[in-house]
Design an enzyme around this catalytic site. Structure first.
Site, PDB file in Angstrom:
ATOM      1  CG  HIS A 185      -0.464   3.851   4.757  1.00 34.87           C
ATOM      2  ND1 HIS A 185      -1.183   3.242   5.593  1.00 34.87           N
ATOM      3  CD2 HIS A 185      -0.100   3.323   3.603  1.00 34.87           C
ATOM      4  CE1 HIS A 185      -1.342   2.297   4.759  1.00 34.87           C
ATOM      5  NE2 HIS A 185      -0.732   1.802   4.040  1.00 34.87           N
ATOM      6  CG  ASP A 197      -2.207   4.993   8.440  1.00 33.42           C
ATOM      7  OD1 ASP A 197      -0.375   4.538   8.318  1.00 33.42           O
ATOM      8  OD2 ASP A 197      -2.499   5.352   6.953  1.00 33.42           O
ATOM      9  CB  SER A 206      -1.141  -0.326   1.120  1.00 34.11           C
ATOM     10  OG  SER A 206      -0.235  -0.425   2.543  1.00 34.11           O
TER      11      SER A 206
END
Length: 542
Positions: free
Chosen positions: A514, A511, A269
């Site tokens: 990312h 998160d 990702s």
């Protein structure tokens, strides 16, 4: 003989005939002419000898020994010469080719001396590109091209020794930012070596490449502004290498070079993060946005699969292939039933989706930190053997060796350019993603390099494997530059929260892996662009 000649000239006219007087007058004229020519010859020779031993510093444009095959300038445009400096090292500069719109066939030749403080002015045209070639070891330094409203400064040459060479054969490509009226220093590289991944972050108000909220193809998880992040300074940073500059990503130039080609991101990702960034940067330059679309009509890309954005105007595509380990996830039938394994000796079955690509950007790393991979018990498989226990770094190296062998045996290096983007550093405080780790109050980068972590052992292993490959692979070492950016993660802004309870719950599962878009992955693509200009083949050769 000379004394005799002059004695004859003093004889009285009574001793010679009329014909003799005519011949004497003619002889006098011929002798005087010869004497004048001899003196003129010696004077010119003296000037040439004196000029050959004198540097041409502070010379005018008209005194340069140039040979022009075409001449688009007016005479008035060639008079103000004062600011292009040329430096010679280890040899002479034999040819410099300057190309621009309306100036394609002009050549500046035969530089046999050091040239300083000279300039090239054009009041009507911009110079989007400067190509400087030198078959010897000469270095071109401090090239300044002046136009009516544009100043492009180039510096080629440095005493500092660094890794990687951004320019082949002293070629310098000057590329401007799309529709950017500001004066900007654009410089793809140096004659010396320059590691474009070694540097620091500097404030840049011209960023981002696409306005916050303008790109519909950013997954909600990465769209921090849409999810309510109150600050926006995290998009106002530019990566500045030590010792050289990199160009802004010229989206139009990128698209033109990619015409008719296929670029594929393969990995986890974090590569999806980079893929969406590039799609948004390039889409911003397209006038009719309807000509950019995902071929299957999808607008969310979190599920495993293959996604392809087509840029209709350029007949090219930019794809993402989800393959978090690159090698194959599998199952093994044991005595007590089936269980999941990771085949370290087999590539993922998605290879058929990218083996024919023109450019491939791989990555893998974050999934190797999860509990199952880190623990390594009854998980890693080779052939029919499942290791009861295998250290994750050993398993990672085996998987990368499988990848390297596949590249060497299946990729045509004359056609396909292979990149491997390095590990993107996380910034969890107080735990990991599933144990209370936080980064939600970070609003600026790390400025003190002593606070950065050690170079990841997985990337050290990758570096060693790449060195042994037959095929050329460009390693994009982005670990250190991401380590600075503790401010760039989505943190709690992964979704829009409707209640205070939802916001409070989100703080427990932040998160910090990312990156927000626009944001840090835009810089990865900026570095990809610079690397393509540096190592590229075909349409990417500068």
């Amino acid at each position: 003989m000379d004394s005799y000649f002059f004695k004859k000239l003093t004889f009285s006219e009574n001793f010679v005939s009329h014909r003799t007087k005519l011949l004497s007058g003619f002889s006098l004229s011929v002798g005087a002419s010869l004497l004048f020519l001899i003196l003129l010859f010696f004077n010119s020779s003296f000037n040439v000898l004196r000029g050959s031993t004198t540097s041409l510093a502070n010379s005018s444009f008209s005194s340069w020994p140039f040979s022009f095959s075409s001449h688009p300038f007016s005479s008035s445009s060639l008079t103000n010469a004062s600011s292009v400096s040329w430096v010679e090292e280890k040899g002479k500069i034999s040819e410099v080719n300057v190309s621009k719109e309306g100036f394609e066939n002009t050549h500046l030749r035969n530089f046999t001396d050091n040239h300083g403080n000279s300039s090239l002015h054009d009041e009507e045209q911009r110079f989007p590109k400067l190509n400087s070639s030198d078959p010897s070891s000469g270095v071109v330094k401090n090239v300044t091209l002046m136009a009516a409203k544009t100043r492009v400064s180039d510096e080629v040459g440095t005493p500092k020794t660094m890794e990687g060479d951004l320019v082949k054969k002293n070629s310098v490509t000057v590329i401007g930012h799309d529709a950017d009226p500001k004066e900007e220093k654009m410089h793809v590289g140096l004659k010396g070596k320059c590691d474009i991944f070694d540097g620091n972050w500097v404030k840049d108000d011209s960023k981002p490449y696409y306005p916050l909220g303008s790109c519909p193809y950013i997954d909600r998880d990465f769209n921090c502004d849409l999810n309510g992040r109150p600050d926006s300074e995290y998009v106002k940073w530019k990566w500045q290498p030590n010792g050289c500059d990199i160009p802004s990503l010229n989206a139009t130039d990128f698209m033109e070079r990619l015409r008719g080609q296929k670029l594929v991101f393969v990995g986890d990702s974090l590569n999806r993060n980079m893929w969406e960034s590039l799609v948004c940067i390039l889409r911003q330059s397209i006038r009719d946005k309807k000509h950019v679309f995902e071929i299957s009509g999808k607008s969310e890309f979190k599920k495993k699969g293959v996604y392809a954005f087509r840029f209709e105007d350029y007949n090219c595509s930019i794809d993402f292939v989800s393959s978090p380990f690159i090698v194959q996830e599998s199952t093994f039938k044991g005595i007590n039933g089936s269980f999941e394994t990771l085949r370290l000796d087999l590539m993922d079955q998605t290879t058929s989706m990218y083996h024919d690509a023109d450019i491939i950007v791989f990555n893998t790393g974050h999934w190797w930190t999860h509990e199952k991979t880190s623990k390594g018990e009854d998980y890693y498989q080779e052939g029919n053997h499942v290791y009861p226990r295998l250290k994750v770094l050993n398993a990672y190296m085996r998987a990368l060796t499988t990848w390297a062998n596949w590249i060497d045996n299946n990729i045509d290096a004359n056609r396909t350019q292979v990149f491997f983007r390095g590990y993107s550093v996380t910034h969890f405080r107080g735990g990991q993603w599933n144990s209370g780790g936080q980064c939600n109050k970070e609003t600026e980068p790390i400025f003190n390099g002593t606070h950065l972590r050690k170079y990841p052992s997985k990337m050290r292993a990758l570096d060693n494997i790449i060195r042994k490959m037959r095929s050329p692979v460009v390693y994009m070492n982005i670990s250190r530059l991401t380590d600075y950016r503790k401010d760039g993660h989505p943190s709690i802004y992964r979704m829009e929260y409707k209640t205070a309870e939802e916001r409070s719950s989100a703080e427990l599962h932040q998160d910090c892996s990312h990156w927000c878009l626009p944001g840090v992955p835009d810089t990865w693509n900026e570095l990809l662009y610079a690397s393509l200009l540096k190592y590229g083949k075909g349409s990417w050769e500068t």
